[in-house]
Design a protein around this motif. Structure first.
Motif, short mmCIF file in Angstrom:
data_model
loop_
_atom_site.label_atom_id
_atom_site.label_comp_id
_atom_site.label_asym_id
_atom_site.label_seq_id
_atom_site.Cartn_x
_atom_site.Cartn_y
_atom_site.Cartn_z
N MET A 15 0.83 -1.21 0.00
CA MET A 15 0.00 0.00 0.00
C MET A 15 0.86 1.26 0.00
N ILE A 16 1.88 1.28 0.85
CA ILE A 16 2.77 2.43 0.92
C ILE A 16 3.50 2.63 -0.41
N LEU A 20 3.29 5.95 -2.86
CA LEU A 20 4.49 6.67 -3.28
C LEU A 20 4.59 6.74 -4.80
N ILE A 21 4.25 5.62 -5.46
CA ILE A 21 4.30 5.57 -6.92
C ILE A 21 3.29 6.54 -7.52
N LEU A 25 4.18 9.47 -10.13
CA LEU A 25 3.63 9.51 -11.49
C LEU A 25 2.68 10.68 -11.70
N GLY A 26 2.14 11.24 -10.62
CA GLY A 26 1.33 12.45 -10.73
C GLY A 26 -0.16 12.20 -10.82
N ILE A 42 -2.64 -1.62 -14.41
CA ILE A 42 -2.85 -3.07 -14.31
C ILE A 42 -1.59 -3.77 -13.81
N ILE A 43 -0.44 -3.40 -14.37
CA ILE A 43 0.82 -4.04 -13.97
C ILE A 43 1.14 -3.75 -12.51
N LEU A 44 0.99 -2.49 -12.11
CA LEU A 44 1.28 -2.13 -10.72
C LEU A 44 0.35 -2.85 -9.76
#
Length: 235
Positions: A15-16, A20-21, A25-26, A42-44
């Motif tokens: 989750m963290i 952060l991602i 990525l914005g 989907i990949i993440l």
């Protein structure tokens, strides 16, 4: 017990990492998705799920995979900003579906967009007659943008040659009964001024659920006690 603690820890880390991602990525990742955003999401999500629950895969491998996907996605976003050609390949390009009230069947087939989907998209914009539409464009994020013919467009103040009133950005003053001191300070307002305005209405800051200064400098307050004796809907 150790198994449960391990799952809790891995889920927390996943989750963290995703939070952060998303920050890296914005905001684009939170809006309507382009091809690039859709694939990245989907990949993440898949990697994060494995990180949280798949004990057969070492957590360090999953974290490394998340980092690689994040860096790749970030670099693709940078490349898309630099090159229009690459941006078109990475995120797609808009497609005109209607021109001068006529449906472009070939474009519809090219993007595999059905008439039912087009009808729904137009109805969502309160358009029920095809003749109203000058252009309809299928955007990169899957949304349909519509330009109405001039005779069906809304009249503006400029059309009527009316004097325009200057507007300002709304300023939130109170939320959940708490004064937003930074907002007041940034806009040259003071707590004393706010309290005086509320005192005129027989209220104080703690009585206000939400308070805002509107676009015309007007003060709008919503109180905890609304005075509605019989609400239409009550949870």
């Amino acid at each position: 017990m150790q198994v449960y603690m391990d799952i809790v820890l891995r889920a927390f880390v996943a989750m963290i990492m995703l939070l952060l991602i998303a920050k890296i990525l914005g905001k684009q990742t939170l809006s309507n998705l382009t091809f690039h955003d859709f694939v990245t999401g989907i990949i993440l999500g898949s990697i994060a799920a494995n990180l949280a629950f798949n004990k057969q895969l070492h957590s360090s491998y999953m974290i490394l995979a998340l980092i690689v996907v994040t860096v790749t996605s970030f670099l693709l976003s940078v490349i898309a900003l630099k090159s229009r050609k690459m941006r078109s390949w990475i995120s797609g390009s808009p497609t005109v579906l209607i021109e001068d009230g006529k449906i472009l069947e070939q474009n519809m087939k090219k993007v595999r967009y059905s008439l039912d989907s087009l009808d729904q998209a137009l109805r969502e914009k309160e358009i029920f007659n095809l003749e109203v539409v000058e252009y309809a464009v299928l955007e990169d994020n899957g949304m349909v943008s519509v330009l109405k013919k001039q005779e069906y467009q809304y009249v503006t103040r400029k059309d009527l040659k009316l004097l325009s009133v200057p507007q300002s950005f709304p300023v939130e003053l109170i939320m959940d009964g708490i004064m937003l001191a930074d907002n007041l300070k940034d806009n040259g307002l003071t707590q004393e001024w706010l309290e005086n305005e509320l005192r005129r209405k027989g209220k104080q800051i703690s009585d206000v659920f939400y308070g805002v200064r509107g676009t015309q400098q007007q003060l709008i307050f919503d109180y905890y006690e609304d005075g509605i004796k019989k609400p239409i809907d009550k949870e």
